[in-house]
Enzyme design. Structure first.
Site, PDB file in Angstrom:
ATOM      1  CG  LEU A  42      23.161 -84.505  70.396  1.00 13.51           C
ATOM      2  CD1 LEU A  42      22.457 -83.821  70.866  1.00 13.51           C
ATOM      3  CD2 LEU A  42      23.968 -83.910  68.911  1.00 13.51           C
ATOM      4  CE  LYS A  92      21.816 -80.925  67.015  1.00 18.48           C
ATOM      5  NZ  LYS A  92      23.593 -80.762  67.274  1.00 18.48           N
ATOM      6  CE1 TYR A 117      20.779 -77.989  68.485  1.00 19.19           C
ATOM      7  CE2 TYR A 117      20.963 -77.364  66.041  1.00 19.19           C
ATOM      8  CZ  TYR A 117      21.900 -77.461  68.065  1.00 19.19           C
ATOM      9  OH  TYR A 117      22.839 -77.577  68.968  1.00 19.19           O
ATOM     10  CD  GLU A 126      28.539 -83.609  73.508  1.00 22.10           C
ATOM     11  OE1 GLU A 126      28.438 -83.789  72.205  1.00 22.10           O
ATOM     12  OE2 GLU A 126      27.474 -83.299  74.075  1.00 22.10           O
TER      13      GLU A 126
END
Ligand code: PDD
Length: 287
Positions: free
Chosen positions: A211, A155, A41, A187
């Site tokens: 990411l 993702k 996505y 993250e």
């Protein structure tokens, strides 16, 4: 028109070639996205009727699709036309686009089907807005063990580990979890993380552990333009205690100061000057 009605009108979907109100956009229970989270996505922000960083989001979608052995069923130009069409129909200058590509419908089996047609959803919705008090005063994070898989650069729609980490953070009143893997900070559950240490801006290197955020990418460029020294490297967990400033980045949060980590203030507990400079510089980039 009340606010619910305007929200509903503002939410439309393009689902496999059909334009629908978001509430009517449904997929089969045999869609592999539903069965296995077998999909990828993107989330884009629309500012003043323009999708921000469309090219970068498309490039990341191509990377994610390839990484899960999925052929992208359309070109960059086709996808941009769909997004612009939705922005036009939706009629709102400020919006968020959610784009999801799954391997499509097939009888349930782990084996990748040879003949399934990928399923593509492009939905436009009102943007998630971050309260100005949070932008101004900052948010808190708690560190949690990064128990996600070894392909965090994809993702992927499989976000259960992120969901549970956020629930743990929220349980203790923190805004976002901060993942730590093998002693290094990676993250947030849906954000990239930066700190300022010894005058340098530091963020995790973009490898399989994070990411490669689009907002992160622009912030790295802006830091270089503003002459802020930048290090992309492993961040030992202990370094958090020495941080002078910290912030997180994501599409809908942009640059958001982090003023507490694990209940301890970051620096003097207020957003710092480098954070403010990058927050302002990012705003200048927007359409
Ligand atoms: N999340 N890291 C993770 C794990 C993310 O899910 C996201 C984005 C980011 C920031 O990436 P970007 O700057 O490209 O938005 C980092 C989106 C916003 C979401 O899932 O809603």
């Amino acid at each position: 028109m009340d606010s619910t009605e305007s929200t509903m009108l503002a939410a439309i979907a393009w689902l496999n070639g059909r334009l629908l109100p978001l509430s009517e956009a449904v997929v089969s229970i045999d869609d592999r996205g539903f069965q296995f989270a077998d999909g990828v996505y993107e989330v884009l922000r629309v500012y003043h009727g323009q999708p921000f960083a469309f090219r970068e989001h498309f490039a990341r979608l191509v990377h994610s699709a390839r990484a899960i052995l999925l052929e992208l069923p359309l070109t960059e130009a086709d996808l941009k036309d769909i997004c612009l069409g939705l922005i036009d129909r939706n009629g709102q200058q400020e919006a968020e686009i959610y784009l999801q590509l799954t391997r499509g419908v097939a009888p349930r089996s782990l084996q990748i089907p040879t003949s399934a047609t990928p399923s593509l959803l492009v939905a436009i919705k009102p943007p998630r807005l971050v309260a100005s008090a949070l932008r101004q005063d900052g948010v808190s994070m708690i560190t949690v063990n990064d128990d996600r898989w070894a392909h965090c650069d994809i993702k992927a729609t499989a976000l259960l580990a992120n969901v549970l980490a956020l629930a743990r953070a929220n349980q203790v009143g923190a805004y976002e979890p901060l993942f730590v893997r093998d002693g290094f900070v990676t993250e947030g559950a849906s954000s990239n993380f930066f700190l300022v240490c010894g005058g340098s801006l530091v963020t995790a290197v973009a490898d399989w552990r994070i990411l490669p955020g689009i907002t992160r990418h622009f912030v790295v460029q802006l830091a270089q333009e503003l002459g802020i020294p930048l290090e992309q490297r492993n961040i030992p967990h202990q370094e958090l205690a020495e941080a002078e400033e910290a912030f997180l980045t994501s599409t809908f949060r942009e640059v958001l100061p982090v003023t507490r980590i694990d209940s301890r203030p970051v620096g003097d507990g207020r957003p710092g000057s480098r954070t403010r400079a990058l927050q302002d510089a990012f705003q200048q980039l927007l359409p």
